[in-house]
Design a protein around this motif. Structure first.
Motif, PDB file in Angstrom:
ATOM      1  N   SER A  27      52.135  44.645  28.625  1.00 28.62           N
ATOM      2  CA  SER A  27      51.281  45.347  28.068  1.00 28.62           C
ATOM      3  C   SER A  27      51.181  46.905  27.770  1.00 28.62           C
ATOM      4  O   SER A  27      52.324  47.346  28.465  1.00 28.62           O
ATOM      5  N   PHE A  28      51.206  47.221  26.690  1.00 25.42           N
ATOM      6  CA  PHE A  28      51.637  48.301  25.719  1.00 25.42           C
ATOM      7  C   PHE A  28      50.433  49.244  24.704  1.00 25.42           C
ATOM      8  O   PHE A  28      50.382  48.407  23.601  1.00 25.42           O
ATOM      9  N   LEU A  85      46.494  38.112  27.063  1.00 27.95           N
ATOM     10  CA  LEU A  85      47.805  37.426  26.778  1.00 27.95           C
ATOM     11  C   LEU A  85      48.596  37.660  28.019  1.00 27.95           C
ATOM     12  O   LEU A  85      49.278  37.122  28.526  1.00 27.95           O
ATOM     13  N   THR A  86      47.233  38.160  29.326  1.00 28.61           N
ATOM     14  CA  THR A  86      48.898  38.650  30.222  1.00 28.61           C
ATOM     15  C   THR A  86      48.372  37.112  30.884  1.00 28.61           C
ATOM     16  O   THR A  86      49.144  36.288  31.207  1.00 28.61           O
ATOM     17  N   LEU A 143      38.004  46.610  34.945  1.00 27.16           N
ATOM     18  CA  LEU A 143      39.376  47.292  34.979  1.00 27.16           C
ATOM     19  C   LEU A 143      39.941  46.618  36.638  1.00 27.16           C
ATOM     20  O   LEU A 143      41.251  47.253  37.032  1.00 27.16           O
ATOM     21  N   ASP A 144      38.892  46.049  37.271  1.00 21.68           N
ATOM     22  CA  ASP A 144      39.126  45.992  39.290  1.00 21.68           C
ATOM     23  C   ASP A 144      39.160  45.095  39.681  1.00 21.68           C
ATOM     24  O   ASP A 144      39.872  45.024  40.803  1.00 21.68           O
ATOM     25  N   GLY A 148      43.175  42.265  35.162  1.00 12.19           N
ATOM     26  CA  GLY A 148      42.865  44.328  34.853  1.00 12.19           C
ATOM     27  C   GLY A 148      43.202  45.230  35.549  1.00 12.19           C
ATOM     28  O   GLY A 148      44.209  45.784  34.745  1.00 12.19           O
ATOM     29  N   LYS A 149      43.817  44.914  36.627  1.00 15.28           N
ATOM     30  CA  LYS A 149      44.778  46.025  36.694  1.00 15.28           C
ATOM     31  C   LYS A 149      46.371  45.789  36.805  1.00 15.28           C
ATOM     32  O   LYS A 149      47.233  46.932  36.795  1.00 15.28           O
ATOM     33  N   LYS A 150      47.029  44.349  36.630  1.00 14.82           N
ATOM     34  CA  LYS A 150      47.620  43.901  36.093  1.00 14.82           C
ATOM     35  C   LYS A 150      47.902  44.683  34.767  1.00 14.82           C
ATOM     36  O   LYS A 150      49.234  45.507  34.184  1.00 14.82           O
ATOM     37  N   THR A 151      47.282  44.289  33.485  1.00 13.10           N
ATOM     38  CA  THR A 151      47.367  44.602  32.691  1.00 13.10           C
ATOM     39  C   THR A 151      47.042  46.390  32.458  1.00 13.10           C
ATOM     40  O   THR A 151      48.198  46.741  31.682  1.00 13.10           O
ATOM     41  N   MET A 152      46.693  46.885  32.986  1.00  8.34           N
ATOM     42  CA  MET A 152      46.992  48.557  33.217  1.00  8.34           C
ATOM     43  C   MET A 152      48.092  48.797  33.623  1.00  8.34           C
ATOM     44  O   MET A 152      48.972  50.237  33.482  1.00  8.34           O
ATOM     45  N   SER A 153      48.558  48.247  34.552  1.00  6.00           N
ATOM     46  CA  SER A 153      49.511  48.713  35.740  1.00  6.00           C
ATOM     47  C   SER A 153      50.787  48.562  34.474  1.00  6.00           C
ATOM     48  O   SER A 153      51.735  49.406  34.813  1.00  6.00           O
TER      49      SER A 153
END
Length: 226
Positions: A27-28, A85-86, A143-144, A148-153
């Motif tokens: 993710s970016f 995608l993740t 996000l929680d 969601g956490k992996k995508t943001m991480s």
């Protein structure tokens, strides 16, 4: 960039298999402050850059690969697309993830669709044969949860730890890093160099292991004679 990656790797040899085997997408999000529903192309370009003059260079560069950017209508918020995608990588593997990514690019740049829209993402998932109920959960804004956490991480790691400023950005075997949509010829030469370097390293390690084994055998034989 998908087409250039395929051209660079698609030589019908072990180089192709080696490159494809490790080619996954992390993710970016270029602009997470973008409206969550996406923004009209012209409006966004004018607001952020004062216009879309830079896109002409992008189009010239991509034209030899048959990519026209012929119907780019929206600047999307990509959080949901990255969630999908993740999820696809984790549950279907890198090949399916690349098929999905290519479809998302087609939707956004050539079909005039807004990939911020869960319905558009669901259509892409359906086309590449991802389970519909699972895909629906993946494109739900959250996000929680773990996804969601992996995508943001991943997004945080790319920007804060790796200092990546834009995409595409490649991290190759041997800790080789480079950015930008490079021509297929450049990618191919780089992959050949990496493949050769890795092969030399493997041979060197095999030689060291063989020497250690021979030394151990000699010591054992010597002990038996005594």
């Amino acid at each position: 960039m998908v087409l250039r990656r395929q051209k660079a790797a698609g030589q019908g040899n072990s180089l192709a298999a080696g490159f494809e085997g490790g080619s996954s997408v992390a993710s970016f999000m270029i602009d997470p402050s973008c409206d969550k529903n996406g923004e009209p192309y012209s409006q966004y370009m004018k607001r952020r850059w004062g216009g879309d003059g830079w896109v002409s260079g992008l189009k010239r560069s991509a034209s030899p690969d048959g990519v026209k950017f012929g119907n780019w209508e929206t600047w999307p918020h990509t959080f949901l697309a990255h969630r999908l995608l993740t999820y696809t990588l984790e549950n279907y593997g890198w090949e399916k993830q690349h098929s999905l990514k290519e479809k998302l690019f087609l939707q956004l740049y050539e079909e005039g669709l807004n990939i911020s829209d869960p319905k558009v993402l669901m259509e892409a998932a359906k086309e590449v044969k991802i389970d519909e109920s699972a895909a629906e959960k993946a494109v739900t804004a959250c996000l929680d949860d773990d996804l969601g956490k992996k995508t943001m991480s991943e997004d945080y790691l790319a920007k804060s730890k790796l200092k990546i400023k834009g995409v595409p950005y490649f991290i190759m075997p041997g800790d080789v890093k480079f950015s930008g949509a490079q021509p297929a010829k450049v990618l191919r030469e780089l992959l050949q160099d990496i493949s050769s370097s890795l092969s030399d390293k493997v041979e060197e390690e095999r030689g060291d292991s063989s020497s250690e084994h021979k030394g151990s055998t000699d010591e054992s034989s010597s002990g038996q004679k005594n």
